[in-house]
Design an enzyme around this catalytic site. Structure first.
Site, PDB file in Angstrom:
ATOM      1  N   CYS A  76       0.809  -1.224   0.000  1.00 17.57           N
ATOM      2  CA  CYS A  76       0.000   0.000   0.000  1.00 17.57           C
ATOM      3  C   CYS A  76       0.842   1.275   0.000  1.00 17.57           C
ATOM      4  O   CYS A  76       0.499   2.254  -0.669  1.00 17.57           O
ATOM      5  CB  CYS A  76      -0.979   0.008   1.170  1.00 17.57           C
ATOM      6  N   ASP A 262      -7.690   5.634  -1.553  1.00 13.28           N
ATOM      7  CA  ASP A 262      -7.335   4.429  -0.791  1.00 13.28           C
ATOM      8  C   ASP A 262      -6.842   3.351  -1.762  1.00 13.28           C
ATOM      9  O   ASP A 262      -7.574   2.929  -2.651  1.00 13.28           O
ATOM     10  CB  ASP A 262      -8.570   3.937  -0.037  1.00 13.28           C
ATOM     11  N   HIS A 264      -6.276   0.251  -1.063  1.00 16.33           N
ATOM     12  CA  HIS A 264      -6.559  -1.087  -0.550  1.00 16.33           C
ATOM     13  C   HIS A 264      -7.733  -1.766  -1.247  1.00 16.33           C
ATOM     14  O   HIS A 264      -8.623  -2.347  -0.620  1.00 16.33           O
ATOM     15  CB  HIS A 264      -6.802  -1.015   0.959  1.00 16.33           C
TER      16      HIS A 264
END
Length: 347
Positions: A76, A262, A264
């Protein structure tokens, strides 16, 4: 920042202001009928959806000496770094007002995204970053990276791409350089030296990557105003932060909420042939998170120098009241930097 607290519908994204409203039962931003000199929510969405969204990918070739075909759960921070570099290159090559609103600009977007594909064929790929990490820092494939490490491998990756050359690329690196701060210290003289290395141009656009610590185990809320000041600057590319081992790319704020991308989400790695689709690199739903939920104490600020330093002391401003973090800006599009120690001006 007092004005911002009085106008919760007013929010900032990469140095630009827009109007909108937030949904009390969700973390998404919603549109508002209000339109004024700050711009409408619709204009914000076009801006937000123009930036490159880089996420976990699965199905790429096994990383050398491993069975890893995905970076889920460990990549990430690297993906956030790729997003920040993509934003910087977008602004550098196409300008801050660039949007994906024409066929030409959509083509430019696809060509930029192609530089971040998941193979060694692409100069800023995960594979290239991991190779640099292994060769320079003895990092293992599948190992989590911290923000300072990501800053280092990105700088080396850009240097390699410049040295090797990218013939036919839409990205021009000839007047672009990355500077990484050492020990949270930024010296004006070092920046000037880096930005003037190119003998063919008097001044090179410079990305400044700085890792700072804003708290012990969690974010010290006294830094909130400083973070807002960063994001309000037209020179700010964004902030890498979030929770421990959970990196997010922060690009703006509304009241006490941070707007972010994000990484993820795990998507299938693409073979970027001539007719590939870049839709999976577009984030359609802006999200926001409370400042109080930012548990990570590592903040990485990435900024762009747009012009020469004025060199005049009167052009230096200090934002915030904290003693151990200072943000300084040179007016007229000069440098804005952050340091967790008192700022020192180089000679």
């Amino acid at each position: 920042s007092g004005t911002i607290s009085k106008l919760p519908a007013l929010f900032c994204f990469l140095g630009k202001f827009y109007m909108g409203k937030h949904h009390e039962d969700d973390r998404r931003l919603e549109s508002d009928s209000v339109e004024d000199r700050h711009g409408s929510f619709h204009e914000f969405l076009k801006d937000f959806q123009t930036r490159v969204w880089v996420t976990y990918r699965r199905g790429f070739s096994c990383l050398q000496g491993t069975n890893l075909k995905s970076d889920t759960d460990w990549g990430c921070m690297l993906r956030t770094g790729q997003m920040m570099l993509a934003t910087a290159l977008q602004i550098h090559c196409f300008g801050r007002e660039y949007r994906r609103n024409t066929a030409v600009n959509q083509h430019r977007f696809k060509e930029l995204v192609r530089h971040f594909g998941d193979s060694f064929d692409h100069p800023f790929s995960l594979q290239h970053l991991l190779k640099i990490g292994k060769e320079h820092l003895n990092k293992s494939y599948g190992e989590w990276y911290g923000p300072s490490t990501v800053a280092y491998v990105l700088r080396v990756c850009v240097d390699y791409a410049k040295e090797k050359g990218m013939p036919g690329s839409i990205v021009n690196l000839k007047d672009f350089v990355v500077f990484t701060a050492t020990d949270c210290m930024v010296f004006k003289g070092d920046i000037v030296k880096t930005a003037t290395l190119n003998e063919t141009r008097p001044w090179t656009k410079t990305l400044v990557l700085i890792s700072v610590r804003m708290g012990a185990d969690e974010l010290n809320m006294s830094y909130r105003q400083s973070i807002q000041e960063f994001l309000m600057s037209p020179m700010c590319i964004g902030i890498m932060g979030g929770r421990k081992r959970h990196s997010l790319y922060f690009t703006g704020f509304q009241g006490n909420k941070l707007i972010h991308y994000d990484p993820h989400t795990c998507q299938t790695a693409l073979k970027m042939d001539k007719d590939y689709s870049a839709e999976t690199y577009i984030c359609n739903k802006p999200r926001k998170m409370s400042f109080s939920k930012m548990d990570s104490c590592h903040i990485w600020v990435l900024l762009e120098i747009r012009s020469r330093f004025s060199g005049a002391d009167k052009d230096v401003r200090v934002y915030g009241s904290s003693q151990d973090i200072r943000t300084l800006g040179w007016h007229q599009g000069g440098l804005l930097v952050a340091s967790s120690r008192p700022f020192c001006q180089g000679v």
